[in-house]
Design a protein around this motif. Sequence first.
Motif, PDB file in Angstrom:
ATOM      1  N   GLY A 147      -3.463  99.230  -7.315  1.00 36.73           N
ATOM      2  CA  GLY A 147      -2.219  98.987  -8.027  1.00 36.73           C
ATOM      3  C   GLY A 147      -1.266  98.133  -7.217  1.00 36.73           C
ATOM      4  O   GLY A 147      -0.239  97.687  -7.737  1.00 36.73           O
ATOM      5  N   LEU A 148      -1.585  97.910  -5.943  1.00 38.40           N
ATOM      6  CA  LEU A 148      -0.879  96.896  -5.168  1.00 38.40           C
ATOM      7  C   LEU A 148      -1.488  95.540  -5.544  1.00 38.40           C
ATOM      8  O   LEU A 148      -2.233  95.436  -6.513  1.00 38.40           O
ATOM      9  CB  LEU A 148      -1.039  97.185  -3.674  1.00 38.40           C
ATOM     10  CG  LEU A 148      -0.462  98.501  -3.174  1.00 38.40           C
ATOM     11  CD1 LEU A 148      -0.800  98.725  -1.699  1.00 38.40           C
ATOM     12  CD2 LEU A 148       1.051  98.525  -3.360  1.00 38.40           C
ATOM     13  N   ASP A 149      -1.193  94.506  -4.816  1.00 36.81           N
ATOM     14  CA  ASP A 149      -1.728  93.171  -5.088  1.00 36.81           C
ATOM     15  C   ASP A 149      -2.845  92.907  -4.086  1.00 36.81           C
ATOM     16  O   ASP A 149      -2.592  92.498  -2.959  1.00 36.81           O
ATOM     17  CB  ASP A 149      -0.611  92.140  -4.931  1.00 36.81           C
ATOM     18  CG  ASP A 149      -0.660  91.055  -5.987  1.00 36.81           C
ATOM     19  OD1 ASP A 149      -1.543  91.112  -6.860  1.00 36.81           O
ATOM     20  OD2 ASP A 149       0.177  90.137  -5.948  1.00 36.81           O
ATOM     21  N   GLU A 150      -4.117  93.175  -4.468  1.00 37.99           N
ATOM     22  CA  GLU A 150      -5.256  93.035  -3.561  1.00 37.99           C
ATOM     23  C   GLU A 150      -6.049  91.772  -3.889  1.00 37.99           C
ATOM     24  O   GLU A 150      -6.340  91.488  -5.054  1.00 37.99           O
ATOM     25  CB  GLU A 150      -6.175  94.251  -3.631  1.00 37.99           C
ATOM     26  CG  GLU A 150      -5.563  95.518  -3.064  1.00 37.99           C
ATOM     27  CD  GLU A 150      -5.030  96.471  -4.100  1.00 37.99           C
ATOM     28  OE1 GLU A 150      -4.429  97.493  -3.721  1.00 37.99           O
ATOM     29  OE2 GLU A 150      -5.204  96.197  -5.306  1.00 37.99           O
ATOM     30  N   LEU A 151      -6.409  91.037  -2.831  1.00 39.57           N
ATOM     31  CA  LEU A 151      -7.063  89.740  -2.985  1.00 39.57           C
ATOM     32  C   LEU A 151      -8.115  89.553  -1.899  1.00 39.57           C
ATOM     33  O   LEU A 151      -8.052  90.182  -0.843  1.00 39.57           O
ATOM     34  CB  LEU A 151      -6.039  88.605  -2.887  1.00 39.57           C
ATOM     35  CG  LEU A 151      -4.785  88.683  -3.758  1.00 39.57           C
ATOM     36  CD1 LEU A 151      -3.620  87.972  -3.091  1.00 39.57           C
ATOM     37  CD2 LEU A 151      -5.050  88.071  -5.118  1.00 39.57           C
ATOM     38  N   SER A 152      -9.076  88.669  -2.150  1.00 39.69           N
ATOM     39  CA  SER A 152      -9.953  88.120  -1.100  1.00 39.69           C
ATOM     40  C   SER A 152     -10.748  89.176  -0.342  1.00 39.69           C
ATOM     41  O   SER A 152     -10.527  89.397   0.848  1.00 39.69           O
ATOM     42  CB  SER A 152      -9.126  87.298  -0.092  1.00 39.69           C
ATOM     43  OG  SER A 152      -8.357  86.323  -0.736  1.00 39.69           O
ATOM     44  N   GLY A 153     -11.694  89.828  -0.975  1.00 38.89           N
ATOM     45  CA  GLY A 153     -12.503  90.839  -0.311  1.00 38.89           C
ATOM     46  C   GLY A 153     -13.759  90.265   0.304  1.00 38.89           C
ATOM     47  O   GLY A 153     -14.471  89.483  -0.326  1.00 38.89           O
ATOM     48  N   VAL A 154     -14.060  90.656   1.559  1.00 32.04           N
ATOM     49  CA  VAL A 154     -15.242  90.136   2.243  1.00 32.04           C
ATOM     50  C   VAL A 154     -15.797  91.177   3.211  1.00 32.04           C
ATOM     51  O   VAL A 154     -15.053  91.838   3.931  1.00 32.04           O
ATOM     52  CB  VAL A 154     -14.911  88.817   2.993  1.00 32.04           C
ATOM     53  CG1 VAL A 154     -13.853  89.019   4.056  1.00 32.04           C
ATOM     54  CG2 VAL A 154     -16.163  88.184   3.579  1.00 32.04           C
ATOM     55  N   PHE A 155     -17.129  91.344   3.206  1.00 37.38           N
ATOM     56  CA  PHE A 155     -17.820  92.250   4.114  1.00 37.38           C
ATOM     57  C   PHE A 155     -18.271  91.517   5.373  1.00 37.38           C
ATOM     58  O   PHE A 155     -18.541  90.313   5.349  1.00 37.38           O
ATOM     59  CB  PHE A 155     -19.078  92.823   3.447  1.00 37.38           C
ATOM     60  CG  PHE A 155     -18.863  94.005   2.559  1.00 37.38           C
ATOM     61  CD1 PHE A 155     -18.553  95.245   3.090  1.00 37.38           C
ATOM     62  CD2 PHE A 155     -18.984  93.882   1.182  1.00 37.38           C
ATOM     63  CE1 PHE A 155     -18.375  96.345   2.275  1.00 37.38           C
ATOM     64  CE2 PHE A 155     -18.811  94.974   0.353  1.00 37.38           C
ATOM     65  CZ  PHE A 155     -18.500  96.211   0.899  1.00 37.38           C
ATOM     66  N   THR A 156     -18.400  92.272   6.468  1.00 34.70           N
ATOM     67  CA  THR A 156     -19.128  91.775   7.625  1.00 34.70           C
ATOM     68  C   THR A 156     -20.625  91.778   7.299  1.00 34.70           C
ATOM     69  O   THR A 156     -21.060  92.460   6.371  1.00 34.70           O
ATOM     70  CB  THR A 156     -18.874  92.666   8.855  1.00 34.70           C
ATOM     71  OG1 THR A 156     -19.162  94.028   8.503  1.00 34.70           O
ATOM     72  CG2 THR A 156     -17.441  92.559   9.335  1.00 34.70           C
ATOM     73  N   PRO A 157     -21.447  91.019   8.039  1.00 33.67           N
ATOM     74  CA  PRO A 157     -22.880  90.947   7.728  1.00 33.67           C
ATOM     75  C   PRO A 157     -23.597  92.287   7.720  1.00 33.67           C
ATOM     76  O   PRO A 157     -24.569  92.467   6.975  1.00 33.67           O
ATOM     77  CB  PRO A 157     -23.429  90.023   8.825  1.00 33.67           C
ATOM     78  CG  PRO A 157     -22.278  89.164   9.204  1.00 33.67           C
ATOM     79  CD  PRO A 157     -21.078  90.056   9.097  1.00 33.67           C
ATOM     80  N   ASP A 158     -23.138  93.246   8.517  1.00 34.21           N
ATOM     81  CA  ASP A 158     -23.789  94.559   8.537  1.00 34.21           C
ATOM     82  C   ASP A 158     -23.187  95.534   7.527  1.00 34.21           C
ATOM     83  O   ASP A 158     -23.582  96.697   7.480  1.00 34.21           O
ATOM     84  CB  ASP A 158     -23.727  95.161   9.946  1.00 34.21           C
ATOM     85  CG  ASP A 158     -22.296  95.405  10.433  1.00 34.21           C
ATOM     86  OD1 ASP A 158     -21.334  95.157   9.662  1.00 34.21           O
ATOM     87  OD2 ASP A 158     -22.140  95.820  11.594  1.00 34.21           O
ATOM     88  N   TYR A 159     -22.245  95.065   6.724  1.00 35.63           N
ATOM     89  CA  TYR A 159     -21.592  95.863   5.684  1.00 35.63           C
ATOM     90  C   TYR A 159     -20.845  97.077   6.245  1.00 35.63           C
ATOM     91  O   TYR A 159     -20.594  98.040   5.527  1.00 35.63           O
ATOM     92  CB  TYR A 159     -22.602  96.336   4.635  1.00 35.63           C
ATOM     93  CG  TYR A 159     -23.106  95.236   3.729  1.00 35.63           C
ATOM     94  CD1 TYR A 159     -22.438  94.908   2.548  1.00 35.63           C
ATOM     95  CD2 TYR A 159     -24.253  94.521   4.058  1.00 35.63           C
ATOM     96  CE1 TYR A 159     -22.907  93.899   1.718  1.00 35.63           C
ATOM     97  CE2 TYR A 159     -24.723  93.506   3.239  1.00 35.63           C
ATOM     98  CZ  TYR A 159     -24.049  93.198   2.075  1.00 35.63           C
ATOM     99  OH  TYR A 159     -24.509  92.187   1.269  1.00 35.63           O
TER     100      TYR A 159
END
Length: 327
Positions: free
Chosen positions: A53-65
């Motif tokens: 409910g906040l303003d969340e953007l641009s999600g990315v994992f590290t290679p090992d998740y």
Amino acid sequence: MRRFLWVVGFMVSGLFGTSLCAQRYDANPSAFFLPDEASETAKIMASGFISTGLDELSGVFTPDYKEFYYTVSHRNEFSALLYTRYEGGIWRYPEVVEFSGRYPDADPFLSPCGEVLYFSSQRPAGENDSGGVWNIWQVKRDGGGWGDPSLLAMNSLRHERFPSVTQKGDLYFYADYGSSLVTFDFQKANIYRAEKSETGYVLAEKLPATVNSAYADYTPLIAPDGSFLIFASRRPGGRGQSDLYISYWQEDGSWSEAVNLGSPVNSTDSDHYPLLTPDGKFLFFSSDRRILSPKPAEGATYSYFKRVGLGPGNGFNDIWFIQAPQK
């Protein structure tokens, strides 16, 4: 520490119905967030934990998740980089990244090996700089954490955002180079590429008209092998305020005409900030589309208004995922 972990488990239990944080995902940490198979239906990511409910953007994992980085923004007035990490058999509650929180930071992107984090920031570029200009920065792993961020600007006087890097190290980003304004001119945003050289980067070049338009083109995601580019645009003919488009790198060295990704990726609202999971199976993107909540038959309560107004799907950006486009 035990009390902290119990609080996290309790909070997530209330949000998801069961205490998912208490479950172990040693064989596949990403199973907390993602299904085994990518779906052609867009789904909100970790409702109540990442998308809140906040303003969340641009999600990315590290290679090992085992780490997940993303942006939280407050009404375009301030933003910071957040992350959650898989440790001791559980996902820890999100917190601000150690070098973020003082200046507006956004747009995290991890190198293929996960040792370099690229991001956008308005932090000062030097002692005599007061900040306020969006530039691209990078920070490298330093033991168990991150070192000091260093400037990676193509033009430190103009606004540059949303870095995306190929396996070769070529940098894609968007900038308002065509503007004469001092403040960020979103309407002049176009997508650029800077080729990696032995000493740094060559002069950035604007991508051709098959990609860029006379309207705002922004948040470019380049495939690791450079085979396709996904980006947001506000050009006419889309479904909403901004839509996601894809262009393919062709054998003759040109970019194909950009094609709208259509529904269910795009909606009648703003869809942007695309990123891929390390295995290329899932496409993350951010959207401010609303999630309709049925009105209670017995009448609205205060809890109902809190859930609808303060939860995910309330009209601020959430992070969504869907099956990634095929090459």
